[in-house]
Write an enzyme that holds these catalytic residues in place. Sequence first.
Site, PDB file in Angstrom:
ATOM      1  N   SER A  13     -32.889  -0.200  52.139  1.00  0.00           N
ATOM      2  CA  SER A  13     -33.640  -1.511  51.595  1.00  0.00           C
ATOM      3  C   SER A  13     -35.102  -0.747  51.593  1.00  0.00           C
ATOM      4  CB  SER A  13     -33.420  -2.543  52.546  1.00  0.00           C
ATOM      5  OG  SER A  13     -34.305  -2.128  53.767  1.00  0.00           O
ATOM      6  N   TYR A  54     -43.916 -14.790  59.672  1.00  0.00           N
ATOM      7  CA  TYR A  54     -43.715 -13.515  59.856  1.00  0.00           C
ATOM      8  C   TYR A  54     -42.882 -12.787  59.981  1.00  0.00           C
ATOM      9  CZ  TYR A  54     -47.248 -16.569  62.999  1.00  0.00           C
ATOM     10  OH  TYR A  54     -48.750 -16.445  62.876  1.00  0.00           O
ATOM     11  N   ILE A 150     -22.026  -5.943  55.141  1.00  0.00           N
ATOM     12  CA  ILE A 150     -20.972  -6.490  54.760  1.00  0.00           C
ATOM     13  C   ILE A 150     -21.858  -8.036  54.193  1.00  0.00           C
ATOM     14  CG2 ILE A 150     -20.088  -8.641  56.316  1.00  0.00           C
ATOM     15  CD1 ILE A 150     -20.393  -5.907  58.035  1.00  0.00           C
ATOM     16  N   THR A 189     -29.444  14.903  46.682  1.00  0.00           N
ATOM     17  CA  THR A 189     -28.739  13.668  45.940  1.00  0.00           C
ATOM     18  C   THR A 189     -28.123  12.782  46.606  1.00  0.00           C
ATOM     19  OG1 THR A 189     -27.218  15.691  45.014  1.00  0.00           O
ATOM     20  CG2 THR A 189     -29.521  14.815  43.685  1.00  0.00           C
ATOM     21  N   CYS A 385     -55.649 -24.718  49.449  1.00  0.00           N
ATOM     22  CA  CYS A 385     -54.231 -25.484  50.745  1.00  0.00           C
ATOM     23  C   CYS A 385     -54.838 -25.414  51.508  1.00  0.00           C
ATOM     24  CB  CYS A 385     -52.883 -24.974  49.927  1.00  0.00           C
ATOM     25  SG  CYS A 385     -52.153 -26.359  50.844  1.00  0.00           S
ATOM     26  N   LEU A 386     -54.781 -25.407  53.057  1.00  0.00           N
ATOM     27  CA  LEU A 386     -54.803 -24.795  53.820  1.00  0.00           C
ATOM     28  C   LEU A 386     -56.513 -24.073  53.883  1.00  0.00           C
ATOM     29  CD1 LEU A 386     -54.491 -26.209  57.029  1.00  0.00           C
ATOM     30  CD2 LEU A 386     -54.013 -23.582  57.232  1.00  0.00           C
ATOM     31  N   HIS A 511     -51.207 -23.941  44.720  1.00  0.00           N
ATOM     32  CA  HIS A 511     -52.011 -22.860  44.934  1.00  0.00           C
ATOM     33  C   HIS A 511     -51.615 -21.913  43.604  1.00  0.00           C
ATOM     34  CE1 HIS A 511     -50.639 -22.887  49.078  1.00  0.00           C
ATOM     35  NE2 HIS A 511     -49.884 -24.154  48.411  1.00  0.00           N
ATOM     36  N   GLU A 513     -52.131 -19.079  43.060  1.00  0.00           N
ATOM     37  CA  GLU A 513     -51.245 -18.111  43.415  1.00  0.00           C
ATOM     38  C   GLU A 513     -50.183 -17.325  42.523  1.00  0.00           C
ATOM     39  OE1 GLU A 513     -51.493 -19.533  45.745  1.00  0.00           O
ATOM     40  OE2 GLU A 513     -50.362 -19.248  47.662  1.00  0.00           O
TER      41      GLU A 513
HETATM   42  N1  GLN Z   1     -50.243 -27.223  56.446  1.00  0.00           N
HETATM   43  C1  GLN Z   1     -51.725 -28.268  55.755  1.00  0.00           C
HETATM   44  C2  GLN Z   1     -51.263 -29.655  54.665  1.00  0.00           C
HETATM   45  O1  GLN Z   1     -48.951 -29.176  54.863  1.00  0.00           O
HETATM   46  C3  GLN Z   1     -51.442 -27.064  54.850  1.00  0.00           C
HETATM   47  C4  GLN Z   1     -50.122 -26.073  53.587  1.00  0.00           C
HETATM   48  C5  GLN Z   1     -50.161 -25.467  53.441  1.00  0.00           C
HETATM   49  O2  GLN Z   1     -51.551 -24.251  52.674  1.00  0.00           O
HETATM   50  N2  GLN Z   1     -49.421 -24.949  51.994  1.00  0.00           N
HETATM   51  O3  GLN Z   1     -51.212 -30.110  54.243  1.00  0.00           O
END
Ligand code: GLN
Length: 542
Positions: A13, A54, A150, A189, A385-386, A511, A513
């Site tokens: 992988s 993680y 598998i 190879t 976001c957070l 987001h 990104e």
């Molecule tokens: N935990 C926060 C929420 O649920 C932010 C979520 C996030 O950053 N994607 O609003």
Amino acid sequence: MNKYIFVTGGVCSSLGKGVAASSLGALLEGRGLNVRMIKCDPYINVDAGTMSPYQHGEVYVTDDGGETDLDLGNYARFTGGPLSRANSITTGQVYEAVIRKEREGRYLGRCVQVIPHITDEIKSRILAVSKADADTDVVIVEIGGTVGDIESIPFLEAARQLIHEMGRANALSVHLTLIPEVGEGELKTKPTQHSVKSMQEQGIQPDVLICRAPVLLDEATRRKIALFTNVATEAVFTSYNVDTTIYEVPLLFFEQKLDQVVLKRLGVESRHADLQPWYAMMERFAARSGTVRIAIVGKYMDLHDSYKSVFEALFHAGLESRVAVELVKIDSSRLEDAEDADALLGTSAVDGVLVPGGFGQRGINGMVKAAAWARTHQIPYFGICLGMQVMVIDWARNVLGWEDADSTEFNQDTKHPVVSLLEDQVDVKNYGGTMRLGKWESVAEPDSRFFEAYREKIVSERHRHRYEFANTFRDEMAGSGLRLTGFTTDKSLVEAVEWPDHPWGVGVQFHPEFKSKPTAANPLFRDFIAAVKNVKGSYEGT
Ligand code: GLN
């Protein structure tokens, strides 16, 4: 008739199958073709939404709110076709659908089996993406895992049947393998020969081989591989190690004529290749001078893939500013324990701070410290976001002096719940459940960094969150100077906040990104890095 390309991997992988599939997609788009990308994932999870970042890396969110595998992020960065939850097919989804049909009695009493029922379900999902748009030319299907696993057998079997049904002129097998180096630059190879044999045992003869190797394979090695694998020498390509960027891979393949061979096999007439955006991107890469150091203060720091799209977007933004972006990954719980933020952030000499998305309490106070540090030291800060919610908590605690201010995600008893559940604020039925997911429009206030970045009043970006800026505190927050610069179109929710009198401190609830590309960085990332470069230049006197 649509054409199909199945991309599989062998030997081991992490050979860059996603990048290879995406690069091929980019080349075909460069030829003016409409390409759709599909990822088949052999795991039994229905989607990636419940997987730990993680272990599995980031959850990539699509416009329609699909919580998908991060490979879809690769597709989005290399290619331009639409991506929705339908572009991610997992074993979990396939079995769930088949079992549901069985319970509904739709198999009319027949014994339900892997072949044909599971394979039919896989095929129908692939064909559904292919037929969703009348203008689709080519569908590239990446099959996760390594041949011989598998779990991936039903997907390989579905691919075999489709290649057989469509005919070889309409469906191709592209197989990615590894050519290891042993001793003094000796290339081996044999693993490739074995890998192709495993494919043949599954009933699939690869048409094209992409060999991951330290260097470009010479003609003699390619001929040897061809001899052992029934693949034409001209169809043996190398994905060799580059010390530039993965975004050069489409150009490496182009120079080896991968697109020409693929199109010839599929009998597709196309225009001349236009890869100008990719060459221009590499010119920007080469023109970079200097480095800016960005602290990423987050929770899932051990695995690079956890914030994959954020890291890629920073790199894209660096290209726009012609500067290298060095990532300084800081586990926010370390900041929580640190005497003061300066001890960690100041001595790391960071030029900007980014707090990305995340869930759960751990390390949250470290993120608040990082935001406060950036705010008071006039260091550019980008909260996603957070990371935006953290900006709001910092403001409430440290500017308004509400020491217990918090999000109800972390403290339900606070007297100052400045970030609280969506359910408490709006009718969540509008948002399809408790999580606000997928594409939503935001209105950018004039005279804001938010508006300055997009130069549009209405901005469409993707969301994945449950908590919101608490409307009950709007007046006090704004009254004390925090700028509320973005709202949902009905004004019911705050989508962006900014620090006053600061070089660049912006937090957004969405987001950005997910939509950034190497050939066109997301506007907020672009402006963040531009501000970082600017501020750094001003104190260095350049
Ligand atoms: N935990 C926060 C929420 O649920 C932010 C979520 C996030 O950053 N994607 O609003």
